[in-house]
Design a protein around this motif. Structure first.
Motif, PDB file in Angstrom:
ATOM      1  N   ARG A  43       0.855  -1.179   0.000  1.00  0.00           N
ATOM      2  CA  ARG A  43       0.000   0.000   0.000  1.00  0.00           C
ATOM      3  C   ARG A  43       0.898   1.239   0.000  1.00  0.00           C
ATOM      4  NH1 ARG A  43      -2.910  -3.123  -1.414  1.00  0.00           N
ATOM      5  NH2 ARG A  43      -4.985  -3.769  -0.690  1.00  0.00           N
ATOM      6  N   MET A  44       0.547   2.201  -0.848  1.00  0.00           N
ATOM      7  CA  MET A  44       1.335   3.421  -0.975  1.00  0.00           C
ATOM      8  C   MET A  44       0.403   4.626  -1.014  1.00  0.00           C
ATOM      9  SD  MET A  44       3.910   4.539  -4.037  1.00  0.00           S
ATOM     10  CE  MET A  44       4.877   3.033  -3.838  1.00  0.00           C
ATOM     11  N   ASP A  45       0.758   5.662  -0.262  1.00  0.00           N
ATOM     12  CA  ASP A  45       0.007   6.907  -0.236  1.00  0.00           C
ATOM     13  C   ASP A  45       0.958   8.045  -0.568  1.00  0.00           C
ATOM     14  OD1 ASP A  45      -1.892   8.831   0.052  1.00  0.00           O
ATOM     15  OD2 ASP A  45      -1.946   8.783   2.249  1.00  0.00           O
ATOM     16  N   THR A  46       0.662   8.811  -1.605  1.00  0.00           N
ATOM     17  CA  THR A  46       1.543   9.877  -2.062  1.00  0.00           C
ATOM     18  C   THR A  46       0.793  11.204  -2.112  1.00  0.00           C
ATOM     19  OG1 THR A  46       1.012   9.434  -4.389  1.00  0.00           O
ATOM     20  CG2 THR A  46       2.903   8.276  -3.439  1.00  0.00           C
ATOM     21  N   LYS A  47       1.564  12.282  -2.206  1.00  0.00           N
ATOM     22  CA  LYS A  47       1.007  13.622  -2.374  1.00  0.00           C
ATOM     23  C   LYS A  47       2.020  14.464  -3.145  1.00  0.00           C
ATOM     24  CE  LYS A  47       2.786  16.148   1.613  1.00  0.00           C
ATOM     25  NZ  LYS A  47       2.444  17.026   2.740  1.00  0.00           N
ATOM     26  N   ILE A  48       1.565  15.606  -3.633  1.00  0.00           N
ATOM     27  CA  ILE A  48       2.429  16.541  -4.347  1.00  0.00           C
ATOM     28  C   ILE A  48       2.919  17.584  -3.354  1.00  0.00           C
ATOM     29  CG2 ILE A  48       2.591  18.162  -6.257  1.00  0.00           C
ATOM     30  CD1 ILE A  48       2.176  15.274  -7.114  1.00  0.00           C
ATOM     31  N   ASP A  49       4.243  17.714  -3.230  1.00  0.00           N
ATOM     32  CA  ASP A  49       4.803  18.648  -2.268  1.00  0.00           C
ATOM     33  C   ASP A  49       4.859  20.059  -2.839  1.00  0.00           C
ATOM     34  OD1 ASP A  49       6.807  18.430  -4.095  1.00  0.00           O
ATOM     35  OD2 ASP A  49       8.273  17.536  -2.736  1.00  0.00           O
ATOM     36  N   GLU A  50       5.500  20.971  -2.104  1.00  0.00           N
ATOM     37  CA  GLU A  50       5.552  22.370  -2.531  1.00  0.00           C
ATOM     38  C   GLU A  50       6.418  22.576  -3.764  1.00  0.00           C
ATOM     39  OE1 GLU A  50       8.562  21.485   0.669  1.00  0.00           O
ATOM     40  OE2 GLU A  50       6.384  21.256   0.407  1.00  0.00           O
ATOM     41  N   ASN A  51       7.282  21.609  -4.074  1.00  0.00           N
ATOM     42  CA  ASN A  51       8.116  21.702  -5.270  1.00  0.00           C
ATOM     43  C   ASN A  51       7.504  20.984  -6.469  1.00  0.00           C
ATOM     44  OD1 ASN A  51      10.123  23.113  -3.836  1.00  0.00           O
ATOM     45  ND2 ASN A  51      10.989  21.178  -3.080  1.00  0.00           N
ATOM     46  N   SER A  52       6.211  20.662  -6.377  1.00  0.00           N
ATOM     47  CA  SER A  52       5.479  19.974  -7.448  1.00  0.00           C
ATOM     48  C   SER A  52       6.083  18.614  -7.756  1.00  0.00           C
ATOM     49  CB  SER A  52       5.430  20.831  -8.720  1.00  0.00           C
ATOM     50  OG  SER A  52       4.764  22.043  -8.469  1.00  0.00           O
ATOM     51  N   ARG A  53       6.622  17.962  -6.734  1.00  0.00           N
ATOM     52  CA  ARG A  53       7.165  16.626  -6.880  1.00  0.00           C
ATOM     53  C   ARG A  53       6.360  15.669  -6.023  1.00  0.00           C
ATOM     54  NH1 ARG A  53      13.553  16.381  -6.294  1.00  0.00           N
ATOM     55  NH2 ARG A  53      13.045  14.310  -7.089  1.00  0.00           N
ATOM     56  N   LYS A  54       6.259  14.446  -6.481  1.00  0.00           N
ATOM     57  CA  LYS A  54       5.494  13.438  -5.750  1.00  0.00           C
ATOM     58  C   LYS A  54       6.267  12.998  -4.519  1.00  0.00           C
ATOM     59  CE  LYS A  54       3.098  10.487  -8.053  1.00  0.00           C
ATOM     60  NZ  LYS A  54       2.690   9.316  -8.888  1.00  0.00           N
ATOM     61  N   GLU A  55       5.613  13.001  -3.390  1.00  0.00           N
ATOM     62  CA  GLU A  55       6.234  12.624  -2.116  1.00  0.00           C
ATOM     63  C   GLU A  55       5.487  11.434  -1.535  1.00  0.00           C
ATOM     64  OE1 GLU A  55       7.163  14.492   2.331  1.00  0.00           O
ATOM     65  OE2 GLU A  55       6.134  15.684   0.800  1.00  0.00           O
ATOM     66  N   VAL A  56       6.221  10.450  -1.083  1.00  0.00           N
ATOM     67  CA  VAL A  56       5.629   9.243  -0.498  1.00  0.00           C
ATOM     68  C   VAL A  56       5.306   9.523   0.965  1.00  0.00           C
ATOM     69  CG1 VAL A  56       5.946   6.796  -0.017  1.00  0.00           C
ATOM     70  CG2 VAL A  56       6.931   7.797  -2.077  1.00  0.00           C
ATOM     71  N   MET A  57       4.025   9.493   1.289  1.00  0.00           N
ATOM     72  CA  MET A  57       3.592   9.743   2.668  1.00  0.00           C
ATOM     73  C   MET A  57       3.571   8.458   3.489  1.00  0.00           C
ATOM     74  SD  MET A  57       3.192  12.948   2.811  1.00  0.00           S
ATOM     75  CE  MET A  57       2.397  12.981   4.406  1.00  0.00           C
ATOM     76  N   GLU A  58       3.072   7.388   2.885  1.00  0.00           N
ATOM     77  CA  GLU A  58       2.938   6.121   3.608  1.00  0.00           C
ATOM     78  C   GLU A  58       3.281   4.985   2.657  1.00  0.00           C
ATOM     79  OE1 GLU A  58       2.523   3.971   7.019  1.00  0.00           O
ATOM     80  OE2 GLU A  58       2.264   6.139   6.809  1.00  0.00           O
TER      81      GLU A  58
END
Length: 207
Positions: A113-128
């Protein structure tokens, strides 16, 4: 080999060897005679001699054939697929995972399971990022499909626990920052090149 010989299931061609040729005792009297005969031949003392030799060799001659686990561990093969590891970048210590989700899609046990978001630099960041070790069959598809070699199979195989929640901790998979220099690199796209030190001195983003 002809087709007839290939279909012939009697591969021994009648050359079987009977190890126990004597008949088993059927009556109590025959059993008593068998025990008496073996006792007269001193077969019991022959077995005790072998046991005594092995015991004295282990105690006094340091000829121990067993491994004192967990102090001693047997070496693992290079292709052994043990508990997963998430590798980090040597220059920054950040996680190599870019959140592409290929490992989650290819997992045939449906345990990633993977949860991602877009950070302030418009890059995908892995949250979980979690791997349910209770469902994982250690097929190795996630490690083979990873484009950055972020997830690999390590050498830790002791993953027993009393709680199911302990099987999905991301902290157990991450490589500690103080051990980044000791992490084992694997060949492939995303691996550290032989001249990585010179490239890092020039600029961290040169490769």
């Amino acid at each position: 080999m002809s087709l007839e010989k290939l279909k012939d299931r009697n591969i021994s061609m009648g050359d079987y060897i009977n190890v126990l040729e004597n008949d088993y005792p059927k009556t109590p009297w025959e059993q008593f005679k068998q025990v008496s005969k073996r006792s007269v031949k001193l077969e019991l003392f022959g077995g005790l001699k072998i046991v005594w030799k092995m015991m004295t060799g282990a105690l006094f001659k340091n000829e121990m054939h067993t491994i004192q686990y967990p102090i001693e561990k047997a070496p693992l093969g290079p292709r052994y697929r043990a508990v997963h590891k998430l590798l980090g970048l040597l220059e920054s210590g950040e996680n190599r995972c870019i959140g592409c989700g290929l490992c989650e899609k290819i997992c045939i046990a449906d345990c990633i399971r993977m949860d991602t978001k877009i950070d302030e630099n418009s890059r995908k960041e892995v949250m979980e990022y979690t791997i349910n070790m209770g469902r994982c069959i250690f097929c190795g598809y996630c490690a083979e499909v990873c484009p950055e070699l972020a997830i690999v199979h390590g050498g830790r195989y002791e993953n027993a626990s009393e709680q199911r929640a302990h099987f999905v901790l991301k902290e157990d998979l991450l490589t500690p920052l103080d051990k980044l220099a000791q992490q084992k690199e694997y060949p492939g796209f995303g691996a550290v090149s032989p001249d990585a030190d010179e490239k890092i001195k020039k600029t961290p983003l040169s490769y």
